[in-house]
Design a protein around this motif. Structure first.
Motif, PDB file in Angstrom:
ATOM      1  N   LEU A  97       0.845  -1.138   0.139  1.00  0.00           N
ATOM      2  CA  LEU A  97      -0.093  -0.155   0.023  1.00  0.00           C
ATOM      3  C   LEU A  97       0.818   1.134   0.017  1.00  0.00           C
ATOM      4  O   LEU A  97       1.937   1.391   0.870  1.00  0.00           O
ATOM      5  N   THR A  98       0.512   2.174  -0.987  1.00  0.00           N
ATOM      6  CA  THR A  98       1.348   3.445  -1.077  1.00  0.00           C
ATOM      7  C   THR A  98       0.683   4.454  -0.908  1.00  0.00           C
ATOM      8  O   THR A  98      -0.493   4.588  -1.220  1.00  0.00           O
ATOM      9  N   GLU A  99       0.855   5.347  -0.114  1.00  0.00           N
ATOM     10  CA  GLU A  99       0.158   6.609   0.275  1.00  0.00           C
ATOM     11  C   GLU A  99       0.006   7.601  -0.947  1.00  0.00           C
ATOM     12  O   GLU A  99       1.104   8.025  -1.398  1.00  0.00           O
ATOM     13  N   ARG A 100      -1.133   8.023  -1.149  1.00  0.00           N
ATOM     14  CA  ARG A 100      -1.223   8.984  -2.292  1.00  0.00           C
ATOM     15  C   ARG A 100      -1.721  10.272  -1.734  1.00  0.00           C
ATOM     16  O   ARG A 100      -2.959  10.182  -0.949  1.00  0.00           O
ATOM     17  N   THR A 101      -1.174  11.402  -1.950  1.00  0.00           N
ATOM     18  CA  THR A 101      -1.596  12.718  -1.495  1.00  0.00           C
ATOM     19  C   THR A 101      -1.694  13.701  -2.584  1.00  0.00           C
ATOM     20  O   THR A 101      -1.175  13.539  -3.471  1.00  0.00           O
ATOM     21  N   GLY A 102      -2.650  14.651  -2.312  1.00  0.00           N
ATOM     22  CA  GLY A 102      -2.823  15.626  -3.200  1.00  0.00           C
ATOM     23  C   GLY A 102      -2.809  17.052  -2.405  1.00  0.00           C
ATOM     24  O   GLY A 102      -2.367  17.070  -1.271  1.00  0.00           O
ATOM     25  N   PRO A 103      -2.874  18.317  -3.013  1.00  0.00           N
ATOM     26  CA  PRO A 103      -2.537  19.261  -2.658  1.00  0.00           C
ATOM     27  C   PRO A 103      -3.787  19.360  -1.467  1.00  0.00           C
ATOM     28  O   PRO A 103      -3.698  20.305  -0.391  1.00  0.00           O
ATOM     29  N   GLY A 104      -5.149  19.121  -1.836  1.00  0.00           N
ATOM     30  CA  GLY A 104      -6.165  19.191  -0.762  1.00  0.00           C
ATOM     31  C   GLY A 104      -6.651  20.671  -0.791  1.00  0.00           C
ATOM     32  O   GLY A 104      -6.138  21.499  -1.175  1.00  0.00           O
ATOM     33  N   VAL A 105      -8.047  20.788  -0.540  1.00  0.00           N
ATOM     34  CA  VAL A 105      -8.518  21.981  -0.616  1.00  0.00           C
ATOM     35  C   VAL A 105      -9.495  22.067   0.794  1.00  0.00           C
ATOM     36  O   VAL A 105      -9.944  23.241   1.056  1.00  0.00           O
ATOM     37  N   ASN A 106      -9.511  21.088   1.585  1.00  0.00           N
ATOM     38  CA  ASN A 106     -10.405  20.942   2.750  1.00  0.00           C
ATOM     39  C   ASN A 106      -9.459  20.786   3.907  1.00  0.00           C
ATOM     40  O   ASN A 106      -9.426  19.853   4.694  1.00  0.00           O
ATOM     41  N   ARG A 107      -8.604  21.983   4.347  1.00  0.00           N
ATOM     42  CA  ARG A 107      -7.766  22.058   5.278  1.00  0.00           C
ATOM     43  C   ARG A 107      -7.991  23.188   6.457  1.00  0.00           C
ATOM     44  O   ARG A 107      -8.586  24.170   5.989  1.00  0.00           O
ATOM     45  N   THR A 108      -7.584  23.019   7.628  1.00  0.00           N
ATOM     46  CA  THR A 108      -7.941  24.055   8.440  1.00  0.00           C
ATOM     47  C   THR A 108      -6.923  23.857   9.623  1.00  0.00           C
ATOM     48  O   THR A 108      -6.521  22.862   9.992  1.00  0.00           O
ATOM     49  N   ASP A 109      -6.407  25.199  10.044  1.00  0.00           N
ATOM     50  CA  ASP A 109      -5.424  25.086  11.007  1.00  0.00           C
ATOM     51  C   ASP A 109      -6.150  25.439  12.362  1.00  0.00           C
ATOM     52  O   ASP A 109      -5.433  25.285  13.538  1.00  0.00           O
ATOM     53  N   ARG A 110      -7.548  25.499  12.417  1.00  0.00           N
ATOM     54  CA  ARG A 110      -8.354  26.044  13.607  1.00  0.00           C
ATOM     55  C   ARG A 110      -9.414  25.022  13.432  1.00  0.00           C
ATOM     56  O   ARG A 110     -10.500  25.402  13.241  1.00  0.00           O
ATOM     57  N   PRO A 111      -9.348  23.690  13.995  1.00  0.00           N
ATOM     58  CA  PRO A 111     -10.424  22.853  13.833  1.00  0.00           C
ATOM     59  C   PRO A 111     -11.764  23.123  14.891  1.00  0.00           C
ATOM     60  O   PRO A 111     -11.554  23.594  15.992  1.00  0.00           O
ATOM     61  N   ALA A 112     -12.816  23.116  14.597  1.00  0.00           N
ATOM     62  CA  ALA A 112     -13.839  23.805  15.478  1.00  0.00           C
ATOM     63  C   ALA A 112     -14.276  22.593  16.597  1.00  0.00           C
ATOM     64  O   ALA A 112     -14.632  23.242  17.515  1.00  0.00           O
ATOM     65  N   ASP A 113     -13.899  21.299  16.326  1.00  0.00           N
ATOM     66  CA  ASP A 113     -14.266  20.522  17.422  1.00  0.00           C
ATOM     67  C   ASP A 113     -13.228  20.823  18.552  1.00  0.00           C
ATOM     68  O   ASP A 113     -13.492  20.182  19.624  1.00  0.00           O
ATOM     69  N   ALA A 114     -12.458  21.383  18.478  1.00  0.00           N
ATOM     70  CA  ALA A 114     -11.460  21.861  19.566  1.00  0.00           C
ATOM     71  C   ALA A 114     -12.165  23.140  20.481  1.00  0.00           C
ATOM     72  O   ALA A 114     -11.346  23.287  21.532  1.00  0.00           O
ATOM     73  N   LEU A 115     -13.112  23.599  19.971  1.00  0.00           N
ATOM     74  CA  LEU A 115     -13.586  24.858  20.619  1.00  0.00           C
ATOM     75  C   LEU A 115     -14.860  24.244  21.605  1.00  0.00           C
ATOM     76  O   LEU A 115     -15.579  23.547  21.136  1.00  0.00           O
ATOM     77  N   PRO A 116     -14.813  24.533  23.027  1.00  0.00           N
ATOM     78  CA  PRO A 116     -16.090  24.105  23.757  1.00  0.00           C
ATOM     79  C   PRO A 116     -17.207  24.538  23.363  1.00  0.00           C
ATOM     80  O   PRO A 116     -17.461  25.771  22.601  1.00  0.00           O
ATOM     81  N   ALA A 117     -18.639  23.821  23.301  1.00  0.00           N
ATOM     82  CA  ALA A 117     -19.671  24.355  22.969  1.00  0.00           C
ATOM     83  C   ALA A 117     -20.285  25.469  23.634  1.00  0.00           C
ATOM     84  O   ALA A 117     -20.934  26.395  22.952  1.00  0.00           O
ATOM     85  N   ALA A 118     -19.751  25.864  24.627  1.00  0.00           N
ATOM     86  CA  ALA A 118     -20.124  26.997  25.627  1.00  0.00           C
ATOM     87  C   ALA A 118     -19.854  28.278  24.673  1.00  0.00           C
ATOM     88  O   ALA A 118     -20.439  29.263  24.700  1.00  0.00           O
ATOM     89  N   ASP A 119     -18.653  28.247  23.947  1.00  0.00           N
ATOM     90  CA  ASP A 119     -18.215  29.349  23.164  1.00  0.00           C
ATOM     91  C   ASP A 119     -18.978  29.632  22.101  1.00  0.00           C
ATOM     92  O   ASP A 119     -19.315  30.858  21.576  1.00  0.00           O
ATOM     93  N   LYS A 120     -19.627  28.452  21.491  1.00  0.00           N
ATOM     94  CA  LYS A 120     -20.277  28.460  20.117  1.00  0.00           C
ATOM     95  C   LYS A 120     -21.810  28.915  20.553  1.00  0.00           C
ATOM     96  O   LYS A 120     -22.180  29.859  19.897  1.00  0.00           O
ATOM     97  N   VAL A 121     -22.079  28.855  21.621  1.00  0.00           N
ATOM     98  CA  VAL A 121     -23.378  29.288  22.219  1.00  0.00           C
ATOM     99  C   VAL A 121     -23.142  30.598  22.566  1.00  0.00           C
ATOM    100  O   VAL A 121     -24.087  31.466  21.969  1.00  0.00           O
ATOM    101  N   ALA A 122     -22.239  31.122  23.066  1.00  0.00           N
ATOM    102  CA  ALA A 122     -21.770  32.691  23.210  1.00  0.00           C
ATOM    103  C   ALA A 122     -21.843  33.386  21.944  1.00  0.00           C
ATOM    104  O   ALA A 122     -22.329  34.680  21.866  1.00  0.00           O
ATOM    105  N   TRP A 123     -21.233  32.679  20.690  1.00  0.00           N
ATOM    106  CA  TRP A 123     -21.435  33.560  19.454  1.00  0.00           C
ATOM    107  C   TRP A 123     -22.813  33.592  19.199  1.00  0.00           C
ATOM    108  O   TRP A 123     -23.073  34.742  18.639  1.00  0.00           O
ATOM    109  N   LEU A 124     -23.482  32.659  19.297  1.00  0.00           N
ATOM    110  CA  LEU A 124     -24.936  32.770  18.829  1.00  0.00           C
ATOM    111  C   LEU A 124     -25.843  34.018  19.675  1.00  0.00           C
ATOM    112  O   LEU A 124     -26.552  34.531  19.306  1.00  0.00           O
ATOM    113  N   ARG A 125     -25.524  33.940  20.749  1.00  0.00           N
ATOM    114  CA  ARG A 125     -26.038  35.090  21.728  1.00  0.00           C
ATOM    115  C   ARG A 125     -25.465  36.453  21.288  1.00  0.00           C
ATOM    116  O   ARG A 125     -26.320  37.402  21.196  1.00  0.00           O
TER     117      ARG A 125
END
Length: 220
Positions: A97-125
């Protein structure tokens, strides 16, 4: 997502009765959804979905089976079920098995799952406060936040190994404005195939104000 040794074992098991090709597709998806309606959190859900599919080909015919578990026994059972669709034949092999990689377009340096739900609720407020502060004619505000992360692995008996991540994020607001019996609605919902970088382009307050402005403008 899975050890390479296990993937190879599954691909070999899928070709135990022959076949020209075998494939393993694995997916894992985490998600969060929050709904704020008139200042109240009406819904806050998070989830984890995962599963795998095994496919074996003989010419233009295929055997296929799937599992919603990713442990060794479950994956091998799926491989056996897929291979059972074939006539008896000589077992097939798996190329390194050989890993195949490309440039990719779906990358993030700030993943949303790292943020607590309370902070997301604060944004909505914050969104709710900004929309209501735009005009006394605003009578209702609904805000919805959502994010997800899909992780995928595709491995094949002819040597392909591909992994990718697909982050998604969105914040939506719907504002209702009323004047002298006339009711209008404004909507704004920016989204991205990424992470928290979205809010570097659109702040929560800005999203609320845009929707409120559209609703009030429609009254005229």
């Amino acid at each position: 997502m899975l050890p390479r040794e296990l993937v190879e074992e599954v691909l070999i098991a899928a070709r135990r009765r022959g076949g020209s090709f075998s494939e393993l597709f694995v997916e894992e998806r985490t998600s969060t959804s929050i709904r704020l309606d008139d200042g109240k959190v009406e819904e806050l859900t998070s989830g984890l979905d995962r599963g795998a599919g095994v496919r074996v080909a003989v010419g233009t015919s295929y055997g296929y089976a799937y599992s919603n578990r990713l442990d060794r026994d479950s994956l091998l059972q799926a491989a056996d079920a897929a291979s059972a669709a074939l006539q008896e034949g000589a077992p097939g092999s798996v190329v390194d098995l050989t890993e195949r990689t490309g440039p990719g377009v779906n990358r993030t340096d700030r993943p949303a799952d790292a943020l607590p739900a309370a902070d997301k609720v604060a944004w909505l407020r914050e969104l709710d406060d900004a929309a209501r502060g735009f005009s006394p004619e605003v009578v209702q505000v609904i805000g919805v936040y959502g994010d997800s992360l899909q992780r995928r692995l595709i491995a094949t008996s002819d040597g392909r190994w591909v992994e990718e991540e697909r982050p998604r994020i969105r914040m939506v607001t719907q504002v209702v404005a009323a004047r002298d019996g006339t009711i209008q609605t404004g909507f704004f919902g920016p989204a991205a195939c990424g992470g928290l970088e979205l809010f570097g382009r659109y702040g929560a307050a800005e999203i609320g104000v845009k929707a409120a402005g559209r609703a009030v403008t429609m009254l005229d």
